[in-house]
Design an enzyme around this catalytic site. Structure first.
Site, PDB file in Angstrom:
ATOM      1  N   LYS A  28      46.791 -93.414   9.277  1.00 50.99           N
ATOM      2  CA  LYS A  28      45.811 -92.492   8.708  1.00 50.99           C
ATOM      3  C   LYS A  28      46.128 -91.081   9.210  1.00 50.99           C
ATOM      4  O   LYS A  28      46.471 -90.914  10.390  1.00 50.99           O
ATOM      5  CB  LYS A  28      44.411 -92.931   9.159  1.00 50.99           C
ATOM      6  N   SER A  54      36.162 -93.840   5.202  1.00 44.40           N
ATOM      7  CA  SER A  54      37.090 -92.772   4.970  1.00 44.40           C
ATOM      8  C   SER A  54      38.561 -93.178   5.022  1.00 44.40           C
ATOM      9  O   SER A  54      39.414 -92.429   4.534  1.00 44.40           O
ATOM     10  CB  SER A  54      36.847 -91.675   6.014  1.00 44.40           C
ATOM     11  N   SER A  70      34.270 -96.822   8.563  1.00 42.46           N
ATOM     12  CA  SER A  70      35.456 -96.386   7.810  1.00 42.46           C
ATOM     13  C   SER A  70      36.668 -97.287   7.896  1.00 42.46           C
ATOM     14  O   SER A  70      37.657 -97.039   7.212  1.00 42.46           O
ATOM     15  CB  SER A  70      35.875 -94.991   8.259  1.00 42.46           C
TER      16      SER A  70
HETATM   17  N1  GLN Z   1      31.109 -93.244   5.666  1.00 46.12           N
HETATM   18  C1  GLN Z   1      30.625 -92.796   6.937  1.00 46.12           C
HETATM   19  C2  GLN Z   1      30.557 -91.295   6.955  1.00 46.12           C
HETATM   20  O1  GLN Z   1      30.730 -90.733   5.944  1.00 46.12           O
HETATM   21  C3  GLN Z   1      31.502 -93.315   8.029  1.00 46.12           C
HETATM   22  C4  GLN Z   1      32.732 -92.526   8.182  1.00 46.12           C
HETATM   23  C5  GLN Z   1      33.628 -93.056   9.234  1.00 46.12           C
HETATM   24  O2  GLN Z   1      33.455 -94.158   9.732  1.00 46.12           O
HETATM   25  N2  GLN Z   1      34.586 -92.235   9.604  1.00 46.12           N
HETATM   26  O3  GLN Z   1      30.330 -90.672   7.940  1.00 46.12           O
END
Ligand code: GLN
Length: 498
Positions: free
Chosen positions: A82, A157, A181
């Site tokens: 990532k 994400s 995420s």
């Molecule tokens: N979807 C969640 C957010 O938007 C979690 C994001 C993540 O785990 N980086 O913050």
């Protein structure tokens, strides 16, 4: 795509083929690179791929092996990253214009450890900007497509990390999980995705979003591969002050030794309540029945404060983000506006041009909840509720060994469906966020397909440091079903064709 192709196999299978001299890392890496060339034009999991560098690492691995100096099971296995984790000499953009031209001068500790294990580290995977989002639509460089259905999102994400494994463009990938995420995109793309106990894996070199929640973890095609990843990457790091002391960490052997346990499984009633898609519910319920059939005890438990998890997260995560992202000011770090006439305007314009909508929304929210007069009402109160959420888990784990429920309320949604509705987007993580707030290990394991052919994930949540048992629970299910280890079919509607 048939599983007989090298790039569609699991790391454990490939480790054996490499050890037996049946294939070389160059063969395997080439197969992944060719697959990327064939399908990434439609999947768009990668922001960049350094082909020559990947092949040079593969050649070095083959030479080590030829001299009898293999570094272990990950030696020569391609692993994509990532674009939020630092690798010397590689871009580190966090899918943001703010860091568009940034090249990392150092390695993250997790990257150092994976290099020491011989993995072929390659590619920068797309993500929501600074890991804020649930669909990989918040990337400044375009969205990633779900390989099972290109019209749908891969989750976020870490959408690129999930899609690249699901589309057989890499064997393994690394992602980060602050509120879901890893687990949510893993569920949407039909891969295994694991978030370890907070502090298990060093965060040094992981660009900070919300430091008390962020954890690195793997996306894999099977449960054993996740154990291999953890074996290589876990451990104390003096460069991360929240890193836990070293633990005994042979996860592969640990999970194997626990395989015949008859676990007490808790099913949080709040996770099977309103808002859950009926097909997701049916799959998860049949997984739970499977465990009962194996002699496990299943008991309903309650996590009474779980309805506060999403609001508490959006106070704490945004507060931490507003502080962590203060460093991107166009002066010390990041995009610098060319139009400013003085220092103050430089700061405003650089941040205005460099950050996307969602990142700005979160910085504003975070700054607000930390501001004098509101701190006690929001930030401090959210911290208190975080303690209650943690205590709910302590109470549940006094009765059961682990919790099982859905990873996500729905299967992958269509691109564009939620992008203008932040609240509905935030609810994608309703079942995953609590584990981050409590620092617990949790994983998503493929457990079915919807009538439209979309993957469904079940979530296993375990007590702190019980990853080996969590993996054993997951493997029990995987061994008896066909849902893991498959890659997105090329024939899927709109699916990636090679
Ligand atoms: N979807 C969640 C957010 O938007 C979690 C994001 C993540 O785990 N980086 O913050």
């Amino acid at each position: 795509m048939s599983a007989s192709e090298l790039n569609a196999k699991t790391a454990v299978e490939l480790a054996k083929l490499l050890a037996d001299g049946e294939i070389s890392s160059v063969d395997l890496t080439t197969a992944c690179l060719n697959r990327i060339e064939a399908v990434d034009g439609s999947v768009k999991a990668f922001l960049s791929v350094d082909r020559e560098d990947a092949l040079a690492q593969a050649r070095a691995s083959d030479e080590r092996r030829a001299q009898g100096k293999s570094l272990g099971p990950l030696d020569g296995i391609p692993l994509a990253l990532k674009d939020i984790v630092a690798v010397t000499g590689q871009p580190l953009t966090c899918a943001s214009k703010m860091l568009e031209n940034f090249v990392s001068p150092y390695d993250a500790t997790s990257v150092e450890k994976l290099k020491a294990a011989g993995a072929v580290l390659f590619g920068r995977l797309n993500m929501d900007e600074f890991a804020m989002g649930s669909s990989t639509e918040n990337s400044a460089f375009g969205r990633t497509h779900n390989p099972w259905d290109l019209d749908r999102v891969p989750g976020g994400s870490s959408g690129g990390s999930a899609a690249s494994v699901a589309a057989a463009e890499t064997i393994l990938s690394l992602g980060s999980d602050t509120g879901g995420s890893i687990r949510q995109p893993a569920a949407f793309c039909g891969t295994v995705g694991l978030k370890p106990t907070y502090g298990r894996i060093s965060r040094f070199g992981l660009v900070a979003f919300a430091s008390s929640l962020d954890q690195i973890g793997p996306f894999t095609r099977c449960v054993e591969d996740a154990a291999l990843f953890l074996d290589a990457v876990c451990g104390h790091d003096p460069k991360d002050s929240t890193s836990l002391p070293d633990q005994k960490t042979d996860f592969l052997a640990g999970m194997a030794s626990l395989k015949d346990r008859k676990w007490k499984i808790g099913v949080p009633k709040e996770f099977l309540a309103e808002g859950l898609d009926p097909e997701v519910r049916a799959s998860v319920e049949s997984a739970i029945e499977f465990y009962e059939g194996q002699g496990c005890t299943v008991e309903e438990v309650s996590l009474p404060h779980s309805s506060y998890a999403v609001p508490v997260y959006y106070i704490l995560a945004t507060a931490e983000a507003s502080s962590n992202l203060a460093r991107y000011d166009g002066i010390r770090y990041g995009h610098r506006s060319e139009e400013a006439k003085d220092g103050i305007e430089l700061y405003y314009k650089s941040r205005g041009e460099g950050f996307g909508e969602e990142v700005k929304r979160r910085i504003m929210l975070g700054t607000y909840v930390l501001s004098s007069g509101y701190y006690d009402a929001y930030y401090l109160r959210a911290q208190k509720v975080r303690s209650l959420i943690r205590k709910d888990f302590d109470d549940a784990f006094a009765k059961v060994d682990c919790l099982i429920g859905p990873a996500t309320p729905t299967v992958a949604f269509r691109a564009g469906d939620k992008v203008d509705d932040p609240l509905s987007m935030y609810l994608s993580d309703v079942y995953t966020i609590s584990a981050n707030l409590a620092g617990l290990p949790a994983m998503s394991v493929p457990c079915g397909l919807s009538s439209e052919g979309c993957p469904i994930g079940m979530q296993i949540i375990s007590p702190v440091l019980q990853e080996a048992e969590m993996l054993a629970v997951a493997k029990k299910f995987e061994d008896a079903h066909e849902f893991s280890g498959i890659v997105a079919p090329d024939s899927a509607k709109g699916g990636a064709s090679s």
